[in-house]
Design an enzyme around this catalytic site. Structure first.
Site, mmCIF file in Angstrom:
data_model
loop_
_atom_site.group_PDB
_atom_site.id
_atom_site.type_symbol
_atom_site.label_atom_id
_atom_site.label_comp_id
_atom_site.label_asym_id
_atom_site.label_seq_id
_atom_site.Cartn_x
_atom_site.Cartn_y
_atom_site.Cartn_z
ATOM 1 N N ARG A 82 36.751 34.934 40.921
ATOM 2 C CA ARG A 82 37.354 35.198 42.291
ATOM 3 C C ARG A 82 38.131 33.985 42.818
ATOM 4 O O ARG A 82 39.012 34.353 43.280
ATOM 5 C CB ARG A 82 36.238 35.732 43.027
ATOM 6 C CG ARG A 82 36.636 36.359 44.247
ATOM 7 C CD ARG A 82 35.664 37.224 45.223
ATOM 8 N NE ARG A 82 34.469 36.126 45.613
ATOM 9 C CZ ARG A 82 33.687 36.625 46.474
ATOM 10 N NH1 ARG A 82 33.365 37.907 46.625
ATOM 11 N NH2 ARG A 82 32.820 35.596 46.752
ATOM 12 N N LYS A 184 39.709 35.755 48.891
ATOM 13 C CA LYS A 184 39.058 35.071 49.817
ATOM 14 C C LYS A 184 39.883 33.734 50.318
ATOM 15 O O LYS A 184 39.468 32.624 50.025
ATOM 16 C CB LYS A 184 37.630 34.435 49.247
ATOM 17 C CG LYS A 184 36.545 34.382 50.041
ATOM 18 C CD LYS A 184 35.174 34.233 49.532
ATOM 19 C CE LYS A 184 33.965 34.076 50.445
ATOM 20 N NZ LYS A 184 33.874 35.335 51.173
ATOM 21 N N GLU A 219 35.983 47.481 55.211
ATOM 22 C CA GLU A 219 34.812 46.625 55.253
ATOM 23 C C GLU A 219 34.928 45.982 56.618
ATOM 24 O O GLU A 219 35.553 46.265 57.638
ATOM 25 C CB GLU A 219 35.102 45.303 54.146
ATOM 26 C CG GLU A 219 36.160 44.603 54.344
ATOM 27 C CD GLU A 219 36.196 43.487 53.193
ATOM 28 O OE1 GLU A 219 35.351 42.424 53.333
ATOM 29 O OE2 GLU A 219 36.880 43.630 52.182
#
Length: 340
Positions: A82, A184, A219
């Site tokens: 990620r 992220k 989210e």
């Protein structure tokens, strides 16, 4: 090595300086060999790209002491992948997967006496991150970068048990369509700070962000949603602007392969939320945070699971996943990385 003299049962979820951190620098097209250091300070030029254009990304994972006394981490390969995806989206050099895992292994081993003992309820939180370091005044990527990772012992995210929280539907957007919501990046979290402070002022624990069309669930500022239907199906929202949570992916696997539940990863219309039996937020910090109530501009959606405890399905998911992490339950192959 003797454990540090820390009141493990009473530490909060905050920063405690440990002895070592890992550092590697990127210059002239390649990463140096990297090293552990005791120096926790960073000195950068005032015009460093990270300050001017927020060119930075990060990860979060934990190390645990298992029931049999080993120190382990949970699926660090997925954190490495990620972070590589985040770096590529932000035009940063990728820190190789094998080196990422090696850095985490060395970091945790060097700070082994800060890993909380089994049964304390505490863990070692690990924060890898990367940022542009050289001066950049025109809008463009940096040419030099630093990868760092530090760790800090933290207490359980919830003191006294995971009580269901109340969240609100916010009018703010977490991420733009085709933007950086799926990686992220530090800038995503900076954008959420005003919304979460405002939510807290209004008496809510978190925000529910909807897609730009205001019709589908996305989210929260730092966690993915998980829903349970009245027939026991586990449902998670699917969107190109949702961060691919490692906890969420692990929960879906546990639901299907350990508990025999049906799972669905699909777009979730907000109009469907009122029909679910259970709701939770999932992420590294708390694993699963139960949600008891969602408030949509004054209209309350109260889940049948209530405001006193986790719903039965979410409780089973939480118990099974944490059991795997702590060594009570046999893990799928490759999920547990043993450090020592």
């Amino acid at each position: 090595m003797a454990k540090k003299e820390i009141d493990w049962s009473n530490i909060g979820f905050g920063y405690i300086k440990t002895d070592y951190r890992y550092v590697s620098n990127f210059k002239d097209g390649s990463w140096d060999e990297g090293t552990l250091t005791t120096d926790d300070m960073i000195t950068l030029n005032e015009c460093a790209c990270v300050f001017q254009y927020a060119q930075t990304c990060f990860e979060g994972l934990k190390a645990y002491t298992t029931e049999d006394g080993h120190i382990v981490t949970f699926r660090p390969d997925l954190n490495a992948e990620r972070m590589m995806n985040s770096a590529a989206r932000l035009e940063m050099p990728q820190f190789p997967k094998e080196r990422f895992i090696d850095a985490i292994t060395k970091l945790v081993a060097a700070n082994a006496d800060f890993v909380p003992p089994y049964g304390s309820g505490a863990t070692l939180y690990i924060r890898p991150y990367m940022f542009g370091t050289n001066p950049v005044i025109g809008v463009k990527p940096a040419t030099e970068y630093q990868f760092r990772a530090f760790c800090t012992p933290v207490g359980p995210y919830f003191k006294g048990g995971a009580k269901p929280i109340t969240i609100r539907v916010t009018d703010f957007d977490r991420a733009a369509p085709h933007g950086t919501g799926h990686v992220k990046a530090g800038l995503n979290y900076a954008m959420s700070l005003h919304a979460i402070v405002d939510a807290h002022k209004q008496g809510y624990d978190e925000n529910m962000y909807l897609a730009a069309t205001r019709t589908y669930v996305e989210e929260t500022g730092g966690a993915n949603f998980i829903f349970v239907t009245k027939d026991g199906t586990v449902v998670t929202p699917k969107s190109d602007s949702i961060l691919p949570s490692i906890t969420r992916r692990s929960i879906l696997y546990v639901a299907e392969h350990y508990l025999g539940l049906k799972t669905e990863e699909r777009p979730v219309p907000f109009t469907e939320v009122k029909d679910f039996a259970e709701c939770g937020l999932c992420g590294t910090a708390a694993v699963i945070s139960p949600v008891g109530k969602i408030v949509d501009h004054g209209n309350e959606i109260c889940f049948p699971s209530g405001m006193e405890k986790m719903g039965p399905v979410i409780q089973k998911l939480y118990d099974t996943l944490t059991g795997i992490q702590m060594g009570h339950i046999e893990a799928p192959e490759g999920w547990i990385h043993v450090i020592k």
